[in-house]
Design a protein around this motif. Structure first.
Motif, short mmCIF file in Angstrom:
data_model
loop_
_atom_site.label_atom_id
_atom_site.label_comp_id
_atom_site.label_asym_id
_atom_site.label_seq_id
_atom_site.Cartn_x
_atom_site.Cartn_y
_atom_site.Cartn_z
N ILE A 88 8.90 -12.58 -8.38
CA ILE A 88 9.39 -12.50 -7.09
C ILE A 88 11.03 -12.29 -7.19
CG2 ILE A 88 10.10 -14.25 -5.02
CD1 ILE A 88 7.95 -15.86 -6.19
N SER A 89 11.34 -11.19 -6.62
CA SER A 89 12.80 -10.41 -6.73
C SER A 89 12.97 -9.65 -5.81
CB SER A 89 12.94 -9.91 -7.89
OG SER A 89 12.40 -8.77 -8.15
N LEU A 90 14.10 -9.03 -5.55
CA LEU A 90 14.47 -7.96 -4.59
C LEU A 90 13.72 -6.70 -4.74
CD1 LEU A 90 18.07 -8.68 -3.76
CD2 LEU A 90 16.07 -9.43 -2.65
N CYS A 91 13.76 -6.33 -5.92
CA CYS A 91 13.05 -5.09 -6.23
C CYS A 91 12.58 -4.71 -7.65
CB CYS A 91 14.17 -3.98 -6.12
SG CYS A 91 15.55 -3.93 -7.36
N TRP A 92 12.41 -5.88 -8.61
CA TRP A 92 11.90 -5.94 -9.82
C TRP A 92 10.44 -5.22 -9.83
CZ3 TRP A 92 7.91 -7.15 -13.06
CH2 TRP A 92 7.95 -7.57 -14.25
N ARG A 93 10.37 -4.39 -10.82
CA ARG A 93 9.28 -3.55 -11.02
C ARG A 93 8.97 -2.87 -12.41
NH1 ARG A 93 6.21 -0.99 -7.02
NH2 ARG A 93 8.05 -1.58 -5.23
N VAL A 94 8.12 -2.82 -13.09
CA VAL A 94 7.92 -2.30 -14.20
C VAL A 94 6.47 -1.90 -14.30
CG1 VAL A 94 7.15 -4.65 -15.34
CG2 VAL A 94 7.98 -2.66 -16.84
N ASN A 95 6.19 -0.62 -14.59
CA ASN A 95 4.86 0.09 -14.64
C ASN A 95 4.29 -0.20 -13.10
OD1 ASN A 95 5.35 0.82 -17.29
ND2 ASN A 95 4.38 -1.02 -18.02
N ASP A 96 3.16 -0.75 -13.08
CA ASP A 96 2.31 -0.75 -12.07
C ASP A 96 2.28 -2.12 -11.43
OD1 ASP A 96 0.82 -2.05 -13.88
OD2 ASP A 96 -1.06 -1.52 -13.10
N ARG A 97 3.34 -2.90 -11.89
CA ARG A 97 3.42 -4.67 -11.51
C ARG A 97 4.44 -4.48 -10.27
NH1 ARG A 97 4.35 -8.95 -15.80
NH2 ARG A 97 3.55 -10.14 -14.20
N ALA A 98 4.20 -4.42 -9.30
CA ALA A 98 5.22 -4.41 -8.14
C ALA A 98 5.42 -5.86 -7.93
CB ALA A 98 4.48 -3.66 -6.97
#
Length: 227
Positions: free
Chosen positions: A35-45
């Motif tokens: 849960i964050s403003l825009c954390w994203r890595v690979n396909d983990r939105a």
């Protein structure tokens, strides 16, 4: 208002509505999202942007506000899906921690204070509940998981169970549990707001949580087999 109907539809698509799969020959779905403003890595939105919004979503509550404003009214109109829920805290938790959404607001504030839009305020854990388990077992199963895997380690956790069955007996919303776990130390002491990876914040810990849930389901199925 920042949570759109598209956001809600996207959340619904990951709620384990896979009636075409056998209940006993596959691993259970367990998803853990940041849960964050825009954390994203690979396909983990990321999940919704604030811990408050995630907690309100699982509680089907449109009354809280977060930094972006009101919650969508759609949260409350889907309250019929809510089968059980609550906030679980360590026995030593102070009285203020029981105030609705306070822990989640403070977690959001701590993440926001870093100035890093990828800073995680909490984690959203979603666990499939096999439809073959009796509804009377759902709440004890989830509460035991939250109490022993999270609260016993000092975490604060908001949990909920969602399910809805049609008149024909088919699942419109397949049974599943949500747990919101703070990624930040929540007690009012010198370390308040610091990241805490031992609750749900590391990859290994998340793997352990998923396996702990699946083990409980295997044990429950074993009890049914010998009933």
């Amino acid at each position: 208002m920042y949570v759109s109907n598209d956001d809600i539809a996207a959340m619904k698509r990951i709620l384990f509505k896979r009636a075409d799969r056998s209940d006993s020959d596959r691993p259970l779905d367990v998803a853990i999202r940041p849960i964050s403003l825009c954390w994203r890595v690979n396909d983990r939105a990321p999940s919704y942007k604030t811990a408050v919004a995630n907690a309100a979503y699982i509680c089907r509550d449109d009354e809280p506000k977060d930094r972006y404003g009101d919650m969508p009214h759609a949260f409350a109109t889907r309250r019929y899906e809510l089968r059980a829920g609550g906030l679980m805290l360590p026995s030593s938790a102070p009285k203020w921690a029981e105030e609705p959404y306070r822990i989640w607001r403070e977690a959001d504030a701590a993440a926001d204070a870093t100035g890093d839009p990828t800073a995680v305020s909490a984690w959203h854990v979603m666990c499939e509940i096999p439809a073959t388990l009796a509804p009377s077992t759902w709440e004890p199963l989830v509460r035991d998981f939250v109490a022993n895997e999270l609260v016993a380690k000092g975490a604060a956790a908001q949990w909920a169970i969602h399910a809805m069955q049609g008149d024909d007996g088919e699942w419109i919303v397949a049974p599943h549990a949500h747990v919101i776990v703070s990624a930040r130390r929540w007690r009012h002491d010198a370390r308040q707001g610091e990241r805490h990876s031992a609750w749900a914040g590391s990859f290994r810990r998340q793997q352990n949580l998923a396996e702990a849930w699946r083990k409980r389901i295997r044990n429950r199925r074993g009890l049914l087999a010998f009933a």
